[in-house]
Motif scaffolding. Sequence first.
Motif, mmCIF file in Angstrom:
data_model
loop_
_atom_site.group_PDB
_atom_site.id
_atom_site.type_symbol
_atom_site.label_atom_id
_atom_site.label_comp_id
_atom_site.label_asym_id
_atom_site.label_seq_id
_atom_site.Cartn_x
_atom_site.Cartn_y
_atom_site.Cartn_z
ATOM 1 N N CYS A 69 -7.513 -9.061 10.725
ATOM 2 C CA CYS A 69 -8.684 -9.157 9.842
ATOM 3 C C CYS A 69 -8.986 -7.818 9.184
ATOM 4 N N GLU A 70 -8.880 -6.731 9.937
ATOM 5 C CA GLU A 70 -9.132 -5.404 9.373
ATOM 6 C C GLU A 70 -8.120 -5.077 8.280
ATOM 7 N N LEU A 75 -6.636 -4.441 2.560
ATOM 8 C CA LEU A 75 -5.759 -4.772 1.437
ATOM 9 C C LEU A 75 -6.562 -5.331 0.267
ATOM 10 N N GLN A 76 -7.494 -6.240 0.544
ATOM 11 C CA GLN A 76 -8.288 -6.810 -0.534
ATOM 12 C C GLN A 76 -9.189 -5.766 -1.188
ATOM 13 N N ASP A 77 -9.773 -4.886 -0.373
ATOM 14 C CA ASP A 77 -10.611 -3.816 -0.923
ATOM 15 C C ASP A 77 -9.804 -2.923 -1.862
ATOM 16 N N PHE A 88 1.655 -5.485 -7.690
ATOM 17 C CA PHE A 88 2.587 -5.546 -6.572
ATOM 18 C C PHE A 88 1.919 -4.820 -5.418
ATOM 19 N N LEU A 89 1.773 -5.491 -4.288
ATOM 20 C CA LEU A 89 1.074 -4.961 -3.122
ATOM 21 C C LEU A 89 2.066 -4.809 -1.978
ATOM 22 N N TYR A 90 2.167 -3.592 -1.450
ATOM 23 C CA TYR A 90 3.147 -3.262 -0.408
ATOM 24 C C TYR A 90 2.429 -2.531 0.719
ATOM 25 N N ILE A 115 -0.110 2.014 2.433
ATOM 26 C CA ILE A 115 -0.309 0.922 1.472
ATOM 27 C C ILE A 115 -0.027 1.474 0.079
ATOM 28 N N MET A 116 0.615 0.675 -0.749
ATOM 29 C CA MET A 116 0.916 1.073 -2.125
ATOM 30 C C MET A 116 0.644 -0.111 -3.047
#
Length: 285
Positions: A69-70, A75-77, A88-90, A115-116
């Motif tokens: 959940c964290e 990631l959404q933030d 593109f989310l990595y 995170i990138m």
Amino acid sequence: MENLGYYCGSYGLIEDMKIPMNDRVCYFGDGVYDATYTANHMIFALDEHVDRFFRSAEQLNISVSFSKCELKKLLQDMVNKVDSPEQFLYWQVTRGTAIRNHAFPEPDIPSNLWIMIKPGGIKDIYQKFKLITVEDTRFFHCNIKTLNLLPNVIAKQKAVEAGCDEAVFHRGDRVTECAHSNISIINNGVLRTAPLDNLILPGITRGHLLDFCRENKIPVDESPFSLNDLMGADEVIVTSAGALCIAASEIDGISVGGKAPELLNILQQSALKKFQQDTCYNSCF
């Protein structure tokens, strides 16, 4: 902001981020990753990608210092901070930062989260891919999404140099997967895809493809298939988070597929619908 990086609590433009030299990723590629795409600032198949990410970490005994959940909230933030609605989310986690030693560091050393995010959208699902075949010389844990991707990089480069879109791995006569995709075939009305063993990654979009088949009463055969099966298939389908469900028209310079357009269209329409549903709303946030 066009791109965004994150490392253990620090944010910044990707080109400005700094990573400690003793992060075990630098010496050993000691970590796992996952990736997906966004549209309308909504993340495609987030729960499934995060679940696979935690499975991969567990298989390598990497102790992750945050909950699912964290991670999903973080990631959404971050996605919300980037201007482009299509991204593109990595993300990846490494075993931590410690002086170089093949053995694991002490268990109290925390893992490192990277995170990138950069602008990018999924491919046109109706384009046709050109493929090449490459002998699969990777190790025997391809089901774990590790950071050790040099064989995949070399295979992809061979595809680029051949004017192709992707490389198809095979071990002897058995087709496994692609350099950064899964591969399936349709023959005589049946979708065939490699079984979920240690030789292929359990692709999220591959799983969606099987769901689409069941919803549309298309028979599925999860058993190994050969290079001859590949070359003689009615359709050859490449699946990934960025490609969704793209058919191949050529392998090693030989024309393939194009013989089951109705079934292919059903699967492609289902893939697009799934992506649009996931990225038009997200009840978790």
